[in-house]
Design an enzyme around this catalytic site. Structure first.
Site, PDB file in Angstrom:
ATOM      1  N   ASN A  97       5.220  62.195  72.473  1.00  0.00           N
ATOM      2  CA  ASN A  97       3.928  62.263  71.780  1.00  0.00           C
ATOM      3  C   ASN A  97       2.848  62.655  72.776  1.00  0.00           C
ATOM      4  O   ASN A  97       3.000  62.424  73.982  1.00  0.00           O
ATOM      5  CB  ASN A  97       3.580  60.899  71.161  1.00  0.00           C
ATOM      6  CG  ASN A  97       2.295  60.940  70.348  1.00  0.00           C
ATOM      7  OD1 ASN A  97       2.074  61.882  69.571  1.00  0.00           O
ATOM      8  ND2 ASN A  97       1.438  59.944  70.519  1.00  0.00           N
ATOM      9  N   GLU A 115       6.176  50.512  70.268  1.00  0.00           N
ATOM     10  CA  GLU A 115       4.760  50.151  70.386  1.00  0.00           C
ATOM     11  C   GLU A 115       3.890  51.407  70.344  1.00  0.00           C
ATOM     12  O   GLU A 115       4.013  52.290  71.194  1.00  0.00           O
ATOM     13  CB  GLU A 115       4.515  49.409  71.710  1.00  0.00           C
ATOM     14  CG  GLU A 115       3.097  48.911  71.853  1.00  0.00           C
ATOM     15  CD  GLU A 115       2.741  48.517  73.287  1.00  0.00           C
ATOM     16  OE1 GLU A 115       1.540  48.379  73.554  1.00  0.00           O
ATOM     17  OE2 GLU A 115       3.658  48.372  74.127  1.00  0.00           O
ATOM     18  N   LEU A 116       2.985  51.500  69.363  1.00  0.00           N
ATOM     19  CA  LEU A 116       2.130  52.684  69.186  1.00  0.00           C
ATOM     20  C   LEU A 116       1.384  53.021  70.483  1.00  0.00           C
ATOM     21  O   LEU A 116       0.656  52.170  71.018  1.00  0.00           O
ATOM     22  CB  LEU A 116       1.124  52.418  68.054  1.00  0.00           C
ATOM     23  CG  LEU A 116       0.107  53.530  67.780  1.00  0.00           C
ATOM     24  CD1 LEU A 116       0.777  54.802  67.299  1.00  0.00           C
ATOM     25  CD2 LEU A 116      -0.938  53.057  66.770  1.00  0.00           C
ATOM     26  N   ASP A 117       1.551  54.237  70.957  1.00  0.00           N
ATOM     27  CA  ASP A 117       0.889  54.738  72.170  1.00  0.00           C
ATOM     28  C   ASP A 117       1.192  53.881  73.399  1.00  0.00           C
ATOM     29  O   ASP A 117       0.429  53.898  74.374  1.00  0.00           O
ATOM     30  CB  ASP A 117      -0.645  54.844  71.976  1.00  0.00           C
ATOM     31  CG  ASP A 117      -1.026  55.707  70.789  1.00  0.00           C
ATOM     32  OD1 ASP A 117      -0.285  56.658  70.480  1.00  0.00           O
ATOM     33  OD2 ASP A 117      -2.066  55.427  70.165  1.00  0.00           O
ATOM     34  N   MET A 157       0.400  61.998  62.379  1.00  0.00           N
ATOM     35  CA  MET A 157      -0.451  60.811  62.325  1.00  0.00           C
ATOM     36  C   MET A 157       0.196  59.634  61.599  1.00  0.00           C
ATOM     37  O   MET A 157      -0.445  58.943  60.811  1.00  0.00           O
ATOM     38  CB  MET A 157      -1.802  61.179  61.668  1.00  0.00           C
ATOM     39  CG  MET A 157      -2.591  62.188  62.483  1.00  0.00           C
ATOM     40  SD  MET A 157      -2.820  61.698  64.216  1.00  0.00           S
ATOM     41  CE  MET A 157      -4.015  60.373  64.001  1.00  0.00           C
ATOM     42  N   THR A 164       7.930  54.855  72.017  1.00  0.00           N
ATOM     43  CA  THR A 164       8.691  53.618  71.843  1.00  0.00           C
ATOM     44  C   THR A 164       8.156  52.931  70.589  1.00  0.00           C
ATOM     45  O   THR A 164       7.260  53.462  69.922  1.00  0.00           O
ATOM     46  CB  THR A 164       8.532  52.691  73.066  1.00  0.00           C
ATOM     47  OG1 THR A 164       7.138  52.369  73.199  1.00  0.00           O
ATOM     48  CG2 THR A 164       9.054  53.347  74.345  1.00  0.00           C
ATOM     49  N   HIS A 190      -1.249  62.063  73.425  1.00  0.00           N
ATOM     50  CA  HIS A 190      -2.330  61.167  72.991  1.00  0.00           C
ATOM     51  C   HIS A 190      -3.603  61.495  73.769  1.00  0.00           C
ATOM     52  O   HIS A 190      -3.573  61.581  74.995  1.00  0.00           O
ATOM     53  CB  HIS A 190      -1.922  59.704  73.225  1.00  0.00           C
ATOM     54  CG  HIS A 190      -2.983  58.741  72.794  1.00  0.00           C
ATOM     55  ND1 HIS A 190      -3.188  58.413  71.472  1.00  0.00           N
ATOM     56  CD2 HIS A 190      -3.926  58.076  73.496  1.00  0.00           C
ATOM     57  CE1 HIS A 190      -4.214  57.579  71.383  1.00  0.00           C
ATOM     58  NE2 HIS A 190      -4.680  57.353  72.596  1.00  0.00           N
ATOM     59  N   GLN A 219      -6.541  71.139  77.893  1.00  0.00           N
ATOM     60  CA  GLN A 219      -5.555  70.515  78.782  1.00  0.00           C
ATOM     61  C   GLN A 219      -4.266  70.181  78.022  1.00  0.00           C
ATOM     62  O   GLN A 219      -3.166  70.309  78.552  1.00  0.00           O
ATOM     63  CB  GLN A 219      -6.135  69.256  79.433  1.00  0.00           C
ATOM     64  CG  GLN A 219      -7.341  69.537  80.306  1.00  0.00           C
ATOM     65  CD  GLN A 219      -7.043  70.589  81.363  1.00  0.00           C
ATOM     66  OE1 GLN A 219      -6.020  70.507  82.047  1.00  0.00           O
ATOM     67  NE2 GLN A 219      -7.916  71.572  81.497  1.00  0.00           N
ATOM     68  N   GLU A 220      -4.412  69.736  76.768  1.00  0.00           N
ATOM     69  CA  GLU A 220      -3.230  69.447  75.941  1.00  0.00           C
ATOM     70  C   GLU A 220      -2.330  70.670  75.871  1.00  0.00           C
ATOM     71  O   GLU A 220      -1.107  70.570  76.007  1.00  0.00           O
ATOM     72  CB  GLU A 220      -3.654  69.043  74.518  1.00  0.00           C
ATOM     73  CG  GLU A 220      -4.410  67.734  74.459  1.00  0.00           C
ATOM     74  CD  GLU A 220      -4.815  67.322  73.050  1.00  0.00           C
ATOM     75  OE1 GLU A 220      -4.309  67.902  72.073  1.00  0.00           O
ATOM     76  OE2 GLU A 220      -5.645  66.405  72.942  1.00  0.00           O
TER      77      GLU A 220
HETATM   78  N1  3YE Z   1       4.898  55.493  66.300  1.00  0.00           N
HETATM   79  C1  3YE Z   1       5.391  54.585  67.187  1.00  0.00           C
HETATM   80  N2  3YE Z   1       5.104  54.655  68.532  1.00  0.00           N
HETATM   81  C2  3YE Z   1       4.282  55.627  69.055  1.00  0.00           C
HETATM   82  N3  3YE Z   1       3.483  57.490  66.092  1.00  0.00           N
HETATM   83  C3  3YE Z   1       2.763  58.216  66.964  1.00  0.00           C
HETATM   84  C4  3YE Z   1       2.904  57.705  68.247  1.00  0.00           C
HETATM   85  C5  3YE Z   1       3.755  56.602  68.135  1.00  0.00           C
HETATM   86  C6  3YE Z   1       4.090  56.486  66.771  1.00  0.00           C
HETATM   87  O1  3YE Z   1       4.036  55.653  70.278  1.00  0.00           O
HETATM   88  N4  3YE Z   1       6.188  53.593  66.745  1.00  0.00           N
HETATM   89  C7  3YE Z   1      -3.062  56.446  62.391  1.00  0.00           C
HETATM   90  C8  3YE Z   1      -2.530  56.079  63.730  1.00  0.00           C
HETATM   91  C9  3YE Z   1      -1.171  56.677  63.945  1.00  0.00           C
HETATM   92  C10 3YE Z   1      -2.446  55.625  61.248  1.00  0.00           C
HETATM   93  O2  3YE Z   1      -2.589  54.442  61.162  1.00  0.00           O
HETATM   94  N5  3YE Z   1      -1.741  56.311  60.363  1.00  0.00           N
HETATM   95  C11 3YE Z   1      -1.307  55.769  59.098  1.00  0.00           C
HETATM   96  C12 3YE Z   1      -1.170  56.927  58.150  1.00  0.00           C
HETATM   97  C13 3YE Z   1      -2.458  57.645  57.965  1.00  0.00           C
HETATM   98  C14 3YE Z   1      -2.298  58.927  57.157  1.00  0.00           C
HETATM   99  O3  3YE Z   1      -1.227  59.211  56.626  1.00  0.00           O
HETATM  100  O4  3YE Z   1      -3.289  59.669  57.073  1.00  0.00           O
HETATM  101  C15 3YE Z   1       0.015  55.052  59.134  1.00  0.00           C
HETATM  102  O5  3YE Z   1       0.149  54.105  58.352  1.00  0.00           O
HETATM  103  O6  3YE Z   1       0.941  55.422  59.891  1.00  0.00           O
HETATM  104  C16 3YE Z   1       1.970  59.384  66.559  1.00  0.00           C
HETATM  105  C17 3YE Z   1       0.478  59.013  66.424  1.00  0.00           C
HETATM  106  C18 3YE Z   1       0.324  58.045  65.300  1.00  0.00           C
HETATM  107  C19 3YE Z   1      -1.118  57.671  65.075  1.00  0.00           C
END
Ligand code: 3YE
Length: 210
Positions: A107, A143-145, A90, A141, A109, A173-174
């Site tokens: 990843n 960009e998140l998701d 996360m 990449t 999602h 399904q995952e």
């Molecule tokens: N990073 C990039 N691109 C992507 N990480 C993930 C997928 C993905 C990625 O496609 N560049 C929650 C949403 C993150 C969040 O904001 N997390 C916080 C930390 C929260 C905690 O530690 O409890 C943060 O600041 O990162 C994987 C999915 C990421 C979901």
């Protein structure tokens, strides 16, 4: 066989699905390490139970996101991994992290991307009145998701579904599609070519695989 490092933050049910897939002697990949940013993640216990090296690397021990991601790079590089699989990890990864592992980061999602990037996807699908929801595996990449989608699976949304009901249906399904995508990558049939996911020379996603 291909070496995989799995990154987690929690229970690790997708990790378990991949561990289980790897027990098949014909499966072309092996998990060489599991890293969690949370020391108490149950997924670390799952790894140890299967004799896989388990590492806790807390983001709280670092002064900045950049410092944490550099430490994570170092840790992963020790495993000499061919593929890094995010499974309920996360954390938003920095551009330098993503660039270091360009084309080797997957990843999963819990939505039919590009719908519902970010959090609370099941509740958002219910609130929108969707009758179909699902899950996507994508290349990571900056960009998140936002990276290219590899494979999706759909599930029905039923009247009266709670977010937990829907999450359970999506989880099944995952656990089917993530080991399948990892297998494709390990077989070197899957790669990222500019902003597309490509399987056997075909641009994805193609429906009908899962
Ligand atoms: N990073 C990039 N691109 C992507 N990480 C993930 C997928 C993905 C990625 O496609 N560049 C929650 C949403 C993150 C969040 O904001 N997390 C916080 C930390 C929260 C905690 O530690 O409890 C943060 O600041 O990162 C994987 C999915 C990421 C979901």
């Amino acid at each position: 066989s291909s070496k995989i490092v799995v990154l987690i933050s929690g229970g690790g049910t997708n990790l378990q699905a991949i561990i289980d897939a790897c027990t098949d002697s014909n499966y072309p990949a092996e998990i060489v390490g599991v890293i969690s940013n949370k020391a108490d993640a149950y997924g670390l216990t799952r790894a140890k139970n299967s004799d896989i090296t388990a590492v806790a690397l807390s983001h709280k021990d670092f002064a900045s996101r950049e410092d944490y991601d550099q430490a994570l790079i170092k840790e992963i590089d020790c495993f000499d991994a061919d593929l890094i699989v995010l499974a309920g990890f996360m954390r938003i990864l920095t551009p330098s992290f993503v660039q270091h592992f360009q084309g080797k980061l997957l990843n999963i999602h819990p939505s039919l991307l590009p719908k519902y990037q970010g959090l609370n996807t099941h509740q958002r699908a219910i609130d929108a009145g969707d009758d179909v929801h699902g899950v996507s595996v994508h290349f990571v990449t900056e960009e998140l998701d936002g990276g290219p989608v590899i494979l999706q699976a759909k599930v029905p949304v039923f009247e009266g579904d709670t977010s937990d009901d829907l999450a359970a249906r999506v989880h099944e399904q995952e656990h089917r599609i993530y080991p399948l995508v990892v297998k494709w990558f390990a077989e070197k049939r899957l790669n990222m070519q500019d902003e597309h996911a490509v399987l056997d020379g075909n641009i994805l996603p193609i429906s009908g695989y899962a």
